[in-house]
Design a protein around this motif. Structure first.
Motif, PDB file in Angstrom:
ATOM      1  N   ASN A  11      34.138  47.253  42.273  1.00  0.00           N
ATOM      2  CA  ASN A  11      34.101  46.290  43.367  1.00  0.00           C
ATOM      3  C   ASN A  11      34.739  46.942  44.586  1.00  0.00           C
ATOM      4  N   PRO A  12      33.969  47.184  45.644  1.00  0.00           N
ATOM      5  CA  PRO A  12      34.489  47.914  46.805  1.00  0.00           C
ATOM      6  C   PRO A  12      35.244  47.042  47.788  1.00  0.00           C
ATOM      7  N   ALA A  13      35.427  45.756  47.473  1.00  0.00           N
ATOM      8  CA  ALA A  13      36.035  44.847  48.447  1.00  0.00           C
ATOM      9  C   ALA A  13      37.278  44.140  47.936  1.00  0.00           C
ATOM     10  N   GLN A  14      37.338  43.838  46.644  1.00  0.00           N
ATOM     11  CA  GLN A  14      38.426  43.003  46.125  1.00  0.00           C
ATOM     12  C   GLN A  14      39.198  43.711  45.028  1.00  0.00           C
ATOM     13  N   ARG A  15      40.520  43.689  45.106  1.00  0.00           N
ATOM     14  CA  ARG A  15      41.392  44.299  44.111  1.00  0.00           C
ATOM     15  C   ARG A  15      41.469  43.403  42.885  1.00  0.00           C
ATOM     16  N   ARG A  23      54.858  39.187  49.441  1.00  0.00           N
ATOM     17  CA  ARG A  23      54.252  40.466  49.802  1.00  0.00           C
ATOM     18  C   ARG A  23      53.998  41.315  48.557  1.00  0.00           C
ATOM     19  N   ASP A  24      52.871  42.056  48.553  1.00  0.00           N
ATOM     20  CA  ASP A  24      52.577  42.954  47.425  1.00  0.00           C
ATOM     21  C   ASP A  24      53.705  43.947  47.206  1.00  0.00           C
ATOM     22  N   ARG A  25      54.351  44.362  48.285  1.00  0.00           N
ATOM     23  CA  ARG A  25      55.465  45.312  48.155  1.00  0.00           C
ATOM     24  C   ARG A  25      56.589  44.729  47.296  1.00  0.00           C
ATOM     25  N   ASP A  26      56.781  43.403  47.367  1.00  0.00           N
ATOM     26  CA  ASP A  26      57.873  42.758  46.640  1.00  0.00           C
ATOM     27  C   ASP A  26      57.494  42.406  45.208  1.00  0.00           C
ATOM     28  N   LEU A  27      56.244  42.047  44.998  1.00  0.00           N
ATOM     29  CA  LEU A  27      55.831  41.595  43.668  1.00  0.00           C
ATOM     30  C   LEU A  27      54.315  41.721  43.541  1.00  0.00           C
ATOM     31  N   SER A  28      53.850  42.530  42.587  1.00  0.00           N
ATOM     32  CA  SER A  28      52.414  42.679  42.399  1.00  0.00           C
ATOM     33  C   SER A  28      52.102  43.141  40.982  1.00  0.00           C
ATOM     34  N   ALA A  29      50.877  42.835  40.553  1.00  0.00           N
ATOM     35  CA  ALA A  29      50.359  43.275  39.255  1.00  0.00           C
ATOM     36  C   ALA A  29      48.889  43.600  39.476  1.00  0.00           C
ATOM     37  N   GLN A  30      48.564  44.878  39.651  1.00  0.00           N
ATOM     38  CA  GLN A  30      47.235  45.267  40.077  1.00  0.00           C
ATOM     39  C   GLN A  30      46.648  46.376  39.209  1.00  0.00           C
ATOM     40  N   PHE A  31      45.331  46.302  39.017  1.00  0.00           N
ATOM     41  CA  PHE A  31      44.614  47.390  38.368  1.00  0.00           C
ATOM     42  C   PHE A  31      44.266  48.442  39.426  1.00  0.00           C
ATOM     43  N   SER A  32      43.891  49.620  38.950  1.00  0.00           N
ATOM     44  CA  SER A  32      43.673  50.771  39.826  1.00  0.00           C
ATOM     45  C   SER A  32      42.713  50.462  40.978  1.00  0.00           C
ATOM     46  N   THR A  34      38.786  37.266  38.811  1.00  0.00           N
ATOM     47  CA  THR A  34      37.421  37.151  38.287  1.00  0.00           C
ATOM     48  C   THR A  34      36.644  38.445  38.464  1.00  0.00           C
ATOM     49  N   VAL A  35      37.013  39.288  39.433  1.00  0.00           N
ATOM     50  CA  VAL A  35      36.296  40.563  39.585  1.00  0.00           C
ATOM     51  C   VAL A  35      36.488  41.443  38.353  1.00  0.00           C
ATOM     52  N   TYR A  36      37.564  41.215  37.622  1.00  0.00           N
ATOM     53  CA  TYR A  36      37.786  41.917  36.347  1.00  0.00           C
ATOM     54  C   TYR A  36      37.153  41.136  35.201  1.00  0.00           C
ATOM     55  N   SER A  37      37.507  39.850  35.085  1.00  0.00           N
ATOM     56  CA  SER A  37      37.078  39.064  33.918  1.00  0.00           C
ATOM     57  C   SER A  37      35.569  38.840  33.880  1.00  0.00           C
ATOM     58  N   ASP A  38      34.912  38.758  35.030  1.00  0.00           N
ATOM     59  CA  ASP A  38      33.458  38.560  35.023  1.00  0.00           C
ATOM     60  C   ASP A  38      32.730  39.754  34.411  1.00  0.00           C
ATOM     61  N   LEU A  39      33.326  40.936  34.534  1.00  0.00           N
ATOM     62  CA  LEU A  39      32.719  42.141  33.955  1.00  0.00           C
ATOM     63  C   LEU A  39      33.182  42.404  32.526  1.00  0.00           C
ATOM     64  N   PHE A  40      34.468  42.174  32.265  1.00  0.00           N
ATOM     65  CA  PHE A  40      35.049  42.648  31.004  1.00  0.00           C
ATOM     66  C   PHE A  40      35.743  41.572  30.175  1.00  0.00           C
ATOM     67  N   GLY A  41      35.883  40.356  30.689  1.00  0.00           N
ATOM     68  CA  GLY A  41      36.605  39.319  29.959  1.00  0.00           C
ATOM     69  C   GLY A  41      38.104  39.520  30.104  1.00  0.00           C
ATOM     70  N   GLY A 101      38.671  47.428  44.781  1.00  0.00           N
ATOM     71  CA  GLY A 101      39.441  47.252  46.004  1.00  0.00           C
ATOM     72  C   GLY A 101      38.877  47.948  47.216  1.00  0.00           C
ATOM     73  N   ALA A 102      39.208  47.384  48.379  1.00  0.00           N
ATOM     74  CA  ALA A 102      38.762  47.942  49.657  1.00  0.00           C
ATOM     75  C   ALA A 102      39.643  49.113  50.057  1.00  0.00           C
ATOM     76  N   PRO A 103      39.109  50.024  50.862  1.00  0.00           N
ATOM     77  CA  PRO A 103      39.928  51.132  51.367  1.00  0.00           C
ATOM     78  C   PRO A 103      41.102  50.601  52.193  1.00  0.00           C
ATOM     79  N   ASP A 104      42.215  51.331  52.170  1.00  0.00           N
ATOM     80  CA  ASP A 104      43.357  51.014  53.020  1.00  0.00           C
ATOM     81  C   ASP A 104      44.057  52.325  53.377  1.00  0.00           C
ATOM     82  N   LYS A 105      45.242  52.246  53.949  1.00  0.00           N
ATOM     83  CA  LYS A 105      45.908  53.457  54.430  1.00  0.00           C
ATOM     84  C   LYS A 105      46.242  54.425  53.301  1.00  0.00           C
ATOM     85  N   ASN A 106      46.382  53.912  52.067  1.00  0.00           N
ATOM     86  CA  ASN A 106      46.687  54.775  50.923  1.00  0.00           C
ATOM     87  C   ASN A 106      45.476  55.108  50.078  1.00  0.00           C
ATOM     88  N   HIS A 107      44.376  54.378  50.266  1.00  0.00           N
ATOM     89  CA  HIS A 107      43.177  54.559  49.439  1.00  0.00           C
ATOM     90  C   HIS A 107      41.966  54.708  50.352  1.00  0.00           C
TER      91      HIS A 107
END
Length: 379
Positions: free
Chosen positions: A225-229, A198-207, A248-255, A212-218
């Motif tokens: 990218n409006p769909a993928q974190r 679960r993301d709650r237990d272990l995650s490494a995410q950019f803003s 790839t949503v990060y690396s395709d744009l910025f490496g 990322g897609a909207p959720d209860k906190n965002h």
């Protein structure tokens, strides 16, 4: 004497005489080799607690930073027995911006809970923590990890261990009472992919404001990218977390993971005139922006369905770049108090969440302290 009573008495005596397993609770961040910027501090300015663990040369390769506001010196705090849910965590130092109470693990979303660890070089950084004997404890770690080094990064490792009397980092070993675990205290006995946890237990995410897609906190979708974190896959074992590739949503744009010097410049709309709230990213320079001449050596593009503000609203992110019309750009330039040109710094900041279990510390090389080592993997 009744044999049953005798046996019971011998068993009870054995229990009383047998050694009691020790465990630990964190008492404080060990700041022996940390130099904190001196007060007084000015509101909304950024300050540092530099970590000096560069070996015999006592070189600093980074530290903890904070922006003076609801976050305060030294930038990192330990919470034991959260006053709402009783949990423990390592988090940012300061106050809850909503009620001005001391920050707690359970504070609401967007209350600046993550401490910010930054690297200025491609060398390891070590955080040390003092402990006291107690029951087994689980700590949630809420942090950001920022690449302010001279190069881009492919990834990183996070290791649990100890700093010995010679100042050397000693990696934790199996079943030694120090381990990465889930929020329920289940230790990772075998190497496990973060994507299966679960993301709650272990995650490494950019803003999420960028990807990322909207959720209860965002409530709003991400600009690029409006769909993928954007995130890092990771492999976690009892004592090591190792990155295993960036989205790839990060690396395709910025490496690879951008460092501070490589960050693109964006145009931000101050939609509410409040310096304490985040501004809205409207466009970005596809190239290098010269702050002296005020020029972009590529195109100004937006990932929204239209450029500008219509009826007080920015366009919705669509995940595809389109060039900003010259008239809209000129309008933005003519309003420097409303439209701000700045680097998109969250492209260098990774949000990390993980848990640590402190069990029997009697067998640790340093029973009164442990450490976490962060090692970047340069491009």
């Amino acid at each position: 004497m009744n044999r049953l009573l005798l046996s019971a008495g011998l068993i009870m005596a054995g229990l009383l005489l047998s050694p009691v397993a020790e465990a630990a609770t964190i008492t404080q961040w060990n700041m022996t080799d940390v130099v904190v910027d001196s007060a007084p501090y000015s509101a909304f300015e950024t300050y540092h607690s530099d970590i000096y663990n560069g070996g015999a040369t006592m070189q600093t390769y980074g530290g903890i930073s904070w922006k003076e506001d609801d976050t305060v010196a030294p930038g990192l705090s330990i919470v034991n027995d959260d006053d709402v849910d009783g949990s423990n965590c390592i988090m940012c130092a300061g106050v809850n911006p909503y009620d001005q109470t001391i920050k707690q693990c359970s504070d609401p979303f967007q209350s600046s809970k993550r401490f910010k660890l930054f690297s200025t070089d491609n060398e390891p950084l070590v955080l040390m923590f003092d402990v006291a004997d107690a029951d087994t404890n689980i700590y949630r770690v809420l942090q950001k990890y920022s690449n302010y080094s001279p190069t881009r990064w492919q990834g990183y490792t996070i290791e649990l261990g100890f700093v010995d009397g010679n100042g050397q980092f000693v990696v934790s070993t199996s079943d030694d009472g120090l381990a990465f675990c889930t929020s329920k205290g289940v230790v990772y006995q075998t190497t496990t992919a973060a994507s299966s946890v679960r993301d709650r237990d272990l995650s490494a995410q950019f803003s999420q404001g960028l990807f990322g897609a909207p959720d209860k906190n965002h409530p709003e979708p991400g600009y690029f990218n409006p769909a993928q974190r954007a995130s890092f896959e990771m492999q976690v074992s009892e004592d090591v977390i190792a990155s295993d590739g960036i989205s790839t949503v990060y690396s395709d744009l910025f490496g690879p993971w951008l460092n501070e010097e490589a960050l693109p410049t964006g145009i931000f709309w101050d939609d509410d005139g409040d310096v304490t709230t985040d501004n809205v990213l409207m466009a970005n320079c596809e190239g290098t922006y010269d702050y002296v001449s005020g020029s972009c050596d590529g195109r100004w593009v937006t990932y929204r369905d239209y450029a500008g503000v219509v009826d007080g609203e920015a366009g919705a992110p669509v995940g595809v770049a389109s060039e900003v019309p010259a008239g809209v750009l000129a309008d933005w330039v003519a309003q420097p108090d409303v439209y701000l040109f700045d680097v998109i710094d969250d492209l260098a900041n990774l949000g990390l969440t993980y848990y640590i279990e402190l069990g029997d510390n009697s067998q640790w090389p340093t029973p009164q302290s442990f450490a976490i080592r962060f090692t970047p993997l340069a491009e």
